[in-house]
Design a protein around this motif. Structure first.
Motif, PDB file in Angstrom:
ATOM      1  N   ASP A   1      11.004  11.883 -10.895  1.00  0.00           N
ATOM      2  CA  ASP A   1      11.897  11.320 -11.901  1.00  0.00           C
ATOM      3  C   ASP A   1      13.343  11.235 -11.407  1.00  0.00           C
ATOM      4  OD1 ASP A   1      12.389  10.152 -14.383  1.00  0.00           O
ATOM      5  OD2 ASP A   1      13.015  12.052 -15.271  1.00  0.00           O
ATOM      6  N   TYR A   2      13.520  10.886 -10.108  1.00  0.00           N
ATOM      7  CA  TYR A   2      14.863  10.761  -9.529  1.00  0.00           C
ATOM      8  C   TYR A   2      15.312   9.315  -9.677  1.00  0.00           C
ATOM      9  CZ  TYR A   2      18.640  10.976  -6.105  1.00  0.00           C
ATOM     10  OH  TYR A   2      19.851  10.910  -5.479  1.00  0.00           O
ATOM     11  N   PHE A   3      16.442   9.121 -10.356  1.00  0.00           N
ATOM     12  CA  PHE A   3      16.904   7.774 -10.724  1.00  0.00           C
ATOM     13  C   PHE A   3      16.955   6.829  -9.528  1.00  0.00           C
ATOM     14  CE2 PHE A   3      20.749   5.073 -10.647  1.00  0.00           C
ATOM     15  CZ  PHE A   3      20.359   4.125 -11.570  1.00  0.00           C
ATOM     16  N   SER A   4      17.610   7.245  -8.427  1.00  0.00           N
ATOM     17  CA  SER A   4      17.778   6.350  -7.279  1.00  0.00           C
ATOM     18  C   SER A   4      16.436   5.917  -6.711  1.00  0.00           C
ATOM     19  CB  SER A   4      18.608   7.035  -6.188  1.00  0.00           C
ATOM     20  OG  SER A   4      19.940   7.177  -6.624  1.00  0.00           O
ATOM     21  N   HIS A   5      15.484   6.841  -6.666  1.00  0.00           N
ATOM     22  CA  HIS A   5      14.161   6.496  -6.138  1.00  0.00           C
ATOM     23  C   HIS A   5      13.419   5.550  -7.076  1.00  0.00           C
ATOM     24  CE1 HIS A   5      13.826  10.241  -3.309  1.00  0.00           C
ATOM     25  NE2 HIS A   5      14.796   9.407  -2.974  1.00  0.00           N
ATOM     26  N   LEU A   6      13.519   5.793  -8.368  1.00  0.00           N
ATOM     27  CA  LEU A   6      12.804   4.944  -9.330  1.00  0.00           C
ATOM     28  C   LEU A   6      13.290   3.491  -9.249  1.00  0.00           C
ATOM     29  CD1 LEU A   6      12.807   7.360 -12.393  1.00  0.00           C
ATOM     30  CD2 LEU A   6      10.796   6.631 -11.105  1.00  0.00           C
ATOM     31  N   ILE A   7      14.600   3.289  -9.220  1.00  0.00           N
ATOM     32  CA  ILE A   7      15.126   1.916  -9.207  1.00  0.00           C
ATOM     33  C   ILE A   7      14.890   1.259  -7.848  1.00  0.00           C
ATOM     34  CG2 ILE A   7      17.490   2.529  -8.524  1.00  0.00           C
ATOM     35  CD1 ILE A   7      18.443   0.387 -10.515  1.00  0.00           C
ATOM     36  N   ASP A   8      14.958   2.045  -6.756  1.00  0.00           N
ATOM     37  CA  ASP A   8      14.690   1.493  -5.428  1.00  0.00           C
ATOM     38  C   ASP A   8      13.228   1.057  -5.311  1.00  0.00           C
ATOM     39  OD1 ASP A   8      17.237   1.787  -4.523  1.00  0.00           O
ATOM     40  OD2 ASP A   8      16.887   3.711  -3.544  1.00  0.00           O
ATOM     41  N   LEU A   9      12.320   1.872  -5.856  1.00  0.00           N
ATOM     42  CA  LEU A   9      10.895   1.554  -5.754  1.00  0.00           C
ATOM     43  C   LEU A   9      10.569   0.282  -6.533  1.00  0.00           C
ATOM     44  CD1 LEU A   9       8.269   2.702  -4.530  1.00  0.00           C
ATOM     45  CD2 LEU A   9       7.834   3.795  -6.727  1.00  0.00           C
ATOM     46  N   ALA A  10      11.144   0.135  -7.726  1.00  0.00           N
ATOM     47  CA  ALA A  10      10.911  -1.089  -8.504  1.00  0.00           C
ATOM     48  C   ALA A  10      11.456  -2.312  -7.764  1.00  0.00           C
ATOM     49  CB  ALA A  10      11.567  -0.954  -9.875  1.00  0.00           C
ATOM     50  N   SER A  11      12.620  -2.178  -7.160  1.00  0.00           N
ATOM     51  CA  SER A  11      13.212  -3.286  -6.412  1.00  0.00           C
ATOM     52  C   SER A  11      12.354  -3.658  -5.200  1.00  0.00           C
ATOM     53  CB  SER A  11      14.627  -2.910  -5.967  1.00  0.00           C
ATOM     54  OG  SER A  11      15.184  -3.923  -5.166  1.00  0.00           O
ATOM     55  N   GLN A  12      11.849  -2.657  -4.493  1.00  0.00           N
ATOM     56  CA  GLN A  12      10.985  -2.927  -3.335  1.00  0.00           C
ATOM     57  C   GLN A  12       9.708  -3.639  -3.765  1.00  0.00           C
ATOM     58  OE1 GLN A  12      10.599   1.035  -1.719  1.00  0.00           O
ATOM     59  NE2 GLN A  12      12.086   0.629  -0.121  1.00  0.00           N
ATOM     60  N   ARG A  13       9.135  -3.198  -4.872  1.00  0.00           N
ATOM     61  CA  ARG A  13       7.903  -3.832  -5.364  1.00  0.00           C
ATOM     62  C   ARG A  13       8.167  -5.309  -5.689  1.00  0.00           C
ATOM     63  NH1 ARG A  13       3.607  -1.090  -7.724  1.00  0.00           N
ATOM     64  NH2 ARG A  13       4.939   0.698  -8.140  1.00  0.00           N
TER      65      ARG A  13
ATOM     66  N   ALA B   1       0.827  -1.204   0.000  1.00  0.00           N
ATOM     67  CA  ALA B   1       0.000   0.000   0.000  1.00  0.00           C
ATOM     68  C   ALA B   1       0.867   1.261   0.000  1.00  0.00           C
ATOM     69  CB  ALA B   1      -0.935  -0.009   1.214  1.00  0.00           C
ATOM     70  N   ALA B   2       1.957   1.231   0.768  1.00  0.00           N
ATOM     71  CA  ALA B   2       2.856   2.384   0.808  1.00  0.00           C
ATOM     72  C   ALA B   2       3.541   2.590  -0.543  1.00  0.00           C
ATOM     73  CB  ALA B   2       3.899   2.191   1.908  1.00  0.00           C
ATOM     74  N   VAL B   3       3.910   1.488  -1.214  1.00  0.00           N
ATOM     75  CA  VAL B   3       4.515   1.591  -2.542  1.00  0.00           C
ATOM     76  C   VAL B   3       3.555   2.247  -3.526  1.00  0.00           C
ATOM     77  CG1 VAL B   3       5.235   0.233  -4.548  1.00  0.00           C
ATOM     78  CG2 VAL B   3       6.154  -0.300  -2.301  1.00  0.00           C
ATOM     79  N   GLU B   4       2.290   1.803  -3.521  1.00  0.00           N
ATOM     80  CA  GLU B   4       1.301   2.379  -4.430  1.00  0.00           C
ATOM     81  C   GLU B   4       1.068   3.857  -4.123  1.00  0.00           C
ATOM     82  OE1 GLU B   4       0.400   0.839  -6.956  1.00  0.00           O
ATOM     83  OE2 GLU B   4       1.130  -1.150  -6.412  1.00  0.00           O
ATOM     84  N   HIS B   5       1.124   4.200  -2.823  1.00  0.00           N
ATOM     85  CA  HIS B   5       0.877   5.588  -2.427  1.00  0.00           C
ATOM     86  C   HIS B   5       2.005   6.507  -2.880  1.00  0.00           C
ATOM     87  CE1 HIS B   5      -0.466   8.966   0.012  1.00  0.00           C
ATOM     88  NE2 HIS B   5       0.771   9.064   0.500  1.00  0.00           N
ATOM     89  N   VAL B   6       3.248   6.038  -2.803  1.00  0.00           N
ATOM     90  CA  VAL B   6       4.391   6.910  -3.091  1.00  0.00           C
ATOM     91  C   VAL B   6       4.763   6.905  -4.573  1.00  0.00           C
ATOM     92  CG1 VAL B   6       6.282   5.245  -2.822  1.00  0.00           C
ATOM     93  CG2 VAL B   6       6.614   7.615  -2.108  1.00  0.00           C
ATOM     94  N   THR B   7       4.277   5.927  -5.344  1.00  0.00           N
ATOM     95  CA  THR B   7       4.668   5.791  -6.749  1.00  0.00           C
ATOM     96  C   THR B   7       4.423   7.056  -7.579  1.00  0.00           C
ATOM     97  OG1 THR B   7       4.428   3.378  -6.756  1.00  0.00           O
ATOM     98  CG2 THR B   7       4.262   4.509  -8.882  1.00  0.00           C
ATOM     99  N   PRO B   8       3.238   7.690  -7.517  1.00  0.00           N
ATOM    100  CA  PRO B   8       3.041   8.901  -8.342  1.00  0.00           C
ATOM    101  C   PRO B   8       4.069   9.986  -8.043  1.00  0.00           C
ATOM    102  CG  PRO B   8       0.941   8.099  -7.486  1.00  0.00           C
ATOM    103  CD  PRO B   8       1.990   7.327  -6.781  1.00  0.00           C
ATOM    104  N   GLY B   9       4.377  10.196  -6.771  1.00  0.00           N
ATOM    105  CA  GLY B   9       5.353  11.217  -6.417  1.00  0.00           C
ATOM    106  C   GLY B   9       6.747  10.883  -6.920  1.00  0.00           C
ATOM    107  N   VAL B  10       7.152   9.602  -6.835  1.00  0.00           N
ATOM    108  CA  VAL B  10       8.477   9.185  -7.302  1.00  0.00           C
ATOM    109  C   VAL B  10       8.577   9.340  -8.814  1.00  0.00           C
ATOM    110  CG1 VAL B  10      10.022   7.215  -7.560  1.00  0.00           C
ATOM    111  CG2 VAL B  10       8.898   7.639  -5.374  1.00  0.00           C
ATOM    112  N   VAL B  11       7.521   8.922  -9.525  1.00  0.00           N
ATOM    113  CA  VAL B  11       7.517   9.047 -10.989  1.00  0.00           C
ATOM    114  C   VAL B  11       7.568  10.511 -11.390  1.00  0.00           C
ATOM    115  CG1 VAL B  11       6.159   8.635 -13.071  1.00  0.00           C
ATOM    116  CG2 VAL B  11       6.328   6.852 -11.328  1.00  0.00           C
TER     117      VAL B  11
END
Length: 607
Positions: free
Chosen positions: A264-276, A251-261
């Motif tokens: 468009d910060y590289f480290s956040h994008l790759i970390d979020l995909a890995s966490q998912r 649920a937290a991943v889905e909530h933060v995804t729009p803000g991360v996208v």
């Protein structure tokens, strides 16, 4: 896999903290009087970097179309933002070139200071920690003389994040707390709170219920700092994954995804995909996990060593292995091992770079002080030229002081080096070899003995009922008892014998050039000495006995593993025969010696 995630400090949070210096200096940039329309436009774009990144990129493109109309200082300011954006997208090598160009042209102003901070961030991203820590150490040395609140705030943040990144989170937390207290008036505490949470994460003091996480996310979101808010959200997701709260984590991943996208910060994008990917794998949803893990891999750059990639390859390996695709599973496992080893090696390099930078800075500082002293001596000679004899004496005295100082610092540095070498091979509590070094030295000694047909005995010693000592008197007293036992053992051994702590209350000894009969005598003498010499600690007398197992090369040869198994079996027999005794394993060199057999071809015999 989920359990291991807690062992690592989230790379994105730590790396993002390296940008803190540059981010925090926005106030200085905005405060500079604009030199014209170009400076106003660049400053407006600068103010949007972290709050509206999409608009920032658009304004940056517009400025480059009109770059020829900008003045020299405005173009330098624009190139600083280019370097920041390139680092933001994970292209650290390109960013380093841009930022070095800015620093080569900049004076000692806000742009030059920010370029140095952003360069430190890019160097860290490339693993060039020695130079990054050298920049940070030089900046931190001037902290006591800094009176400007904004500049001091930046330096405190730099100290906090660099110490946390170097494996010193408690020191990092100290400076983060100072940073929070000294936040300039009118400025949000967001960046200071992010630094504090990063240090707490490094110190393993956070859980998913920690109030610091929610408070920092709320304050940074209210301050329109989505990059910082996303950083803390990713740390929160890590804690939820580690605690196996998978539904909340998803649920937290889905909530933060729009803000991360959006950011468009590289480290956040790759970390979020890995966490998912980790979450879906733990839920048993292999298809979704594979998709997310492949997405993380696709984002990476050649040569990246990231915790996110390590986790993604681990997920892909597990999925392919469960499907029976052994070739692809092996390929993913090899990539996982490369990332895993690279990540751990990177952490060790950071720690070593920090210590090397600190030592190098001290040496340079001392060298500068030495040169300053020599200059003062020359000036004194000129002033006292009329009295040549007195001047010569004074010169000699001062020169001797300089030489003594140099020798003093060289001795201190050498002592530090020797202590680091000692710590790498010895147990910190007892001062004897730790397990790995003892086994390494024992194996080397056995090879030497084998070449000259010498004899040796391997002794394993385990203190009887030591847990009761800790439970009854406390661990401090237990540590004192261990030191007492080591002192007794040293008193019974020769200088050529090896002594090491194998773990907890178990010790190992290799008796060099010692035949079986002599070894049994030494062991029994040691057992009696332990039983007859209780520890007296804080007016409390604590008796301590030991069970011992002895194996000799005449029966088991010079292979350390075979000797260890034999000695361990003898020790096991001693414990089952009532403890407080030494057992000599009588097995032959060809006997099979399992670790804990009910009966073997080798019959342990009490000494």
């Amino acid at each position: 896999m989920l359990g291991r995630a807690g062992r690592y400090l989230r790379a994105s949070a730590s790396v993002l903290a390296l940008a803190l210096w540059a981010l925090s200096f926005c106030a200085h940039a905005a405060a500079e009087p604009p030199s014209g329309t170009g400076r106003v436009r660049v400053a407006q774009a600068d103010a949007l970097r972290a709050s509206d990144h999409t608009r920032f990129v658009s304004m940056l493109a517009d400025l480059h179309r009109d770059e020829t109309s900008l003045g020299a200082s405005d173009r330098r300011y624009l190139h600083l933002l280019d370097g920041w954006e390139t680092s933001y997208n994970g292209r650290y090598a390109e960013a380093e070139i841009i930022l070095r160009g800015v620093m080569a042209q900049a004076d000692d102003d806000a742009v030059g200071t920010r370029a140095a901070a952003a360069l430190m961030f890019s160097l860290g991203g490339q693993g060039k920690y020695a130079e990054a820590y050298a920049i940070a150490t030089r900046a931190a040395d001037g902290l006591p003389e800094v009176t400007d609140r904004e500049a001091r705030f930046v330096l405190l943040g730099n100290l906090s994040q660099m110490l946390t990144f170097a494996g010193e989170p408690q020191l990092g937390l100290k400076y983060a707390d100072m940073m929070l207290k000294e936040t300039p008036a009118g400025q949000s505490p967001c960046v200071a709170m992010v630094q504090r949470v990063t240090a707490l994460e490094g110190a393993r003091q956070l859980t998913s219920r920690s109030l610091e996480l929610k408070q920092t996310i709320d304050i940074c979101a209210a301050d329109r700092q989505p990059v910082f808010a996303n950083t803390i959200s990713l740390i929160l997701i890590d804690r939820l994954i580690a605690e196996h709260k998978l539904d909340q984590a998803l649920a937290a991943v889905e909530h933060v995804t729009p803000g991360v996208v959006s950011s468009d910060y590289f480290s956040h994008l790759i970390d979020l995909a890995s966490q998912r990917a980790q979450i879906y794998k733990a839920m048993g949803k292999d298809v979704e996990a594979e998709k997310a893990a492949l997405e993380a891999v696709a984002m990476s750059h050649p040569g990246d060593m990231l915790e996110a990639l390590r986790s993604a390859y681990r997920v892909l390996y597990s999925i392919e292995k469960s499907r029976g695709h052994h070739a692809s599973a092996l390929d993913y496992y090899e990539r996982y091992v490369i990332q895993d080893q690279g990540y751990l090696r990177d952490a060790n390099v950071r720690n070593a770079a920090y210590e090397a930078a600190r030592q190098h800075f001290l040496a340079e500082k001392f060298e500068t002080e030495g040169l300053s002293k020599q200059n003062r001596i020359l000036r004194l000679q000129q002033a006292l030229d009329a009295n040549a004899v007195e001047t010569s004496r004074l010169y000699v005295v001062v020169l001797v002081l300089v030489l003594v100082s140099i020798i003093f610092w060289m001795v201190r540095i050498k002592r530090s080096q020797l202590r680091f070498k000692w710590l790498s091979s010895c147990d910190g509590l007892t001062g004897i070899y730790h397990h790995q070094h003892f086994m390494s030295e024992a194996e080397r000694a056995l090879r030497t003995l084998e070449k000259r047909s010498g004899e040796a005995c391997l002794l394993f010693l385990d203190l009887d009922h030591f847990k009761q000592v800790n439970d009854t008197y406390g661990h401090a007293v237990g540590d004192a008892v261990l030191k007492h036992v080591v002192a007794i053992c040293k008193g019974q051994l020769r200088q050529a014998d090896l002594l090491g702590r194998l773990g907890g209350e178990e010790f190992g000894m290799l008796l060099m050039d010692t035949p079986r009969l002599q070894g049994s005598v030494v062991v029994e003498r040691l057992r009696l000495a332990l039983a007859a010499t209780p520890s007296v600690i804080d007016d409390q007398t604590i008796s301590c006995t030991a069970s011992m197992g002895l194996a000799c090369t005449d029966n088991w040869g010079y292979d350390l593993q075979r000797l260890s198994r034999a000695a361990d079996a003898a020790l096991y027999a001693a414990k089952h025969m009532g403890r407080n005794r030494a057992v000599l394993d009588e097995g032959g060199a060809d006997s099979a010696m399992p670790a804990h057999p009910p009966g073997t071809s080798a019959s342990p015999r009490a000494v």
